[in-house]
Design a protein around this motif. Structure first.
Motif, short mmCIF file in Angstrom:
data_model
loop_
_atom_site.label_atom_id
_atom_site.label_comp_id
_atom_site.label_asym_id
_atom_site.label_seq_id
_atom_site.Cartn_x
_atom_site.Cartn_y
_atom_site.Cartn_z
N PRO A 90 0.82 -1.21 0.00
CA PRO A 90 0.00 0.00 0.00
C PRO A 90 0.85 1.26 0.00
CG PRO A 90 0.08 -0.95 2.19
CD PRO A 90 0.81 -1.89 1.27
N GLU A 91 0.27 2.33 -0.51
CA GLU A 91 0.91 3.63 -0.43
C GLU A 91 0.46 4.27 0.88
OE1 GLU A 91 0.69 6.17 -3.88
OE2 GLU A 91 -0.09 4.47 -5.02
N PHE A 92 1.37 4.96 1.52
CA PHE A 92 1.03 5.58 2.78
C PHE A 92 1.20 7.08 2.70
CE2 PHE A 92 2.19 1.27 3.97
CZ PHE A 92 1.06 0.91 4.68
N ARG A 93 0.30 7.77 3.37
CA ARG A 93 0.35 9.23 3.43
C ARG A 93 1.56 9.64 4.26
NH1 ARG A 93 -4.02 12.42 6.89
NH2 ARG A 93 -5.17 10.60 6.32
N ALA A 94 2.30 10.61 3.76
CA ALA A 94 3.42 11.16 4.53
C ALA A 94 2.84 12.03 5.66
CB ALA A 94 4.32 12.00 3.63
N ILE A 95 3.44 11.93 6.82
CA ILE A 95 2.98 12.70 7.97
C ILE A 95 3.94 13.85 8.19
CG2 ILE A 95 2.51 12.66 10.45
CD1 ILE A 95 1.99 9.66 10.15
N GLU A 96 3.41 15.07 8.17
CA GLU A 96 4.22 16.24 8.48
C GLU A 96 4.22 16.40 9.99
OE1 GLU A 96 4.09 21.06 8.09
OE2 GLU A 96 2.96 19.87 6.64
N MET A 97 5.36 16.17 10.61
CA MET A 97 5.46 16.20 12.07
C MET A 97 5.60 17.65 12.55
SD MET A 97 4.90 13.28 13.28
CE MET A 97 5.42 13.39 14.97
N THR A 98 4.47 18.24 12.84
CA THR A 98 4.43 19.58 13.41
C THR A 98 4.81 19.49 14.89
OG1 THR A 98 2.12 19.34 14.06
CG2 THR A 98 2.56 20.20 11.83
N PRO A 99 5.13 20.61 15.52
CA PRO A 99 5.41 20.57 16.97
C PRO A 99 4.25 19.97 17.77
CG PRO A 99 6.14 22.66 16.06
CD PRO A 99 5.40 21.94 14.96
N ARG A 100 3.02 20.25 17.36
CA ARG A 100 1.84 19.69 18.05
C ARG A 100 1.82 18.17 17.95
NH1 ARG A 100 -3.57 18.52 16.24
NH2 ARG A 100 -5.05 18.70 17.94
N LEU A 101 2.09 17.63 16.73
CA LEU A 101 2.10 16.18 16.56
C LEU A 101 3.29 15.54 17.25
CD1 LEU A 101 0.85 15.60 12.90
CD2 LEU A 101 -0.35 15.18 15.05
N SER B 168 -5.20 11.83 19.45
CA SER B 168 -6.14 11.18 18.54
C SER B 168 -5.77 11.47 17.09
CB SER B 168 -7.56 11.64 18.83
OG SER B 168 -7.95 11.26 20.13
N THR B 169 -5.35 12.69 16.82
CA THR B 169 -4.91 13.05 15.47
C THR B 169 -3.68 12.24 15.10
OG1 THR B 169 -5.77 15.30 15.66
CG2 THR B 169 -4.05 14.93 14.00
N TRP B 170 -2.71 12.18 16.01
CA TRP B 170 -1.46 11.46 15.71
C TRP B 170 -1.72 9.99 15.42
CZ3 TRP B 170 1.65 7.72 18.16
CH2 TRP B 170 2.91 7.55 17.58
N TYR B 171 -2.49 9.33 16.26
CA TYR B 171 -2.79 7.92 16.01
C TYR B 171 -3.59 7.73 14.73
CZ TYR B 171 -0.98 5.87 20.33
OH TYR B 171 -0.17 5.41 21.33
N SER B 172 -4.49 8.65 14.43
CA SER B 172 -5.31 8.51 13.23
C SER B 172 -4.47 8.59 11.96
CB SER B 172 -6.42 9.56 13.20
OG SER B 172 -5.91 10.84 12.88
N LEU B 173 -3.30 9.19 12.03
CA LEU B 173 -2.43 9.33 10.87
C LEU B 173 -1.43 8.19 10.71
CD1 LEU B 173 -1.66 13.15 11.19
CD2 LEU B 173 -3.21 12.03 9.57
N GLN B 174 -1.32 7.34 11.69
CA GLN B 174 -0.31 6.29 11.65
C GLN B 174 -0.66 5.20 10.64
OE1 GLN B 174 2.66 6.78 13.24
NE2 GLN B 174 1.52 8.67 13.52
#
Length: 123
Positions: free
Chosen positions: A28-39, A110-116
């Motif tokens: 599968p292709e995976f979305r790249a996660i932009e690691m902001t300070p919040r994330l 919740s946002t961070w886990y949803s992006l994993q």
């Protein structure tokens, strides 16, 4: 007559397969996660509080521990808030952990886990 049936059957099958990926590559292709300070802060908090049961990237460490990776954000926010406010009290460790989180931390984690490891196909 048999040729006509075979031809129609072949055309129908070809039409069904049009657009199908028959290459055999199922990675599968995976979305790249932009690691902001919040994330980044959410990741660190999750590693400290959640990873013992839910793994460092949201994959449960035992069969009875749910996976959080790629879970819907609003579902996790609701569950954590239900633990925090006593509507859900069937798992005391989760009640205690959720009560340690602020509303902002609940949202960010919740946002961070949803992006994993979210496959682009599941978005």
């Amino acid at each position: 007559m048999k040729k006509k049936v075979w031809l129609l059957s072949s055309l129908f099958t070809a039409a069904l397969l049009t657009g199908c990926d028959l290459s055999g590559d199922k990675s599968p292709e995976f979305r790249a996660i932009e690691m902001t300070p919040r994330l980044e802060a959410a990741k660190n908090k999750a590693l400290a509080l959640c990873s013992g049961c839910h793994g460092p990237y949201g994959v449960g460490t035992a069969d009875f521990n749910p996976n959080l990776a790629c879970q819907k954000k609003m579902y996790m926010v609701k569950q954590l808030n239900d633990y925090r406010n006593g509507q859900r009290n069937n798992h005391i460790p989760m009640v205690n952990i959720a009560k340690m989180l602020t509303e902002e931390e609940v949202d960010a984690i919740s946002t961070w886990y949803s992006l994993q490891r979210c496959s682009i196909d599941t978005l």
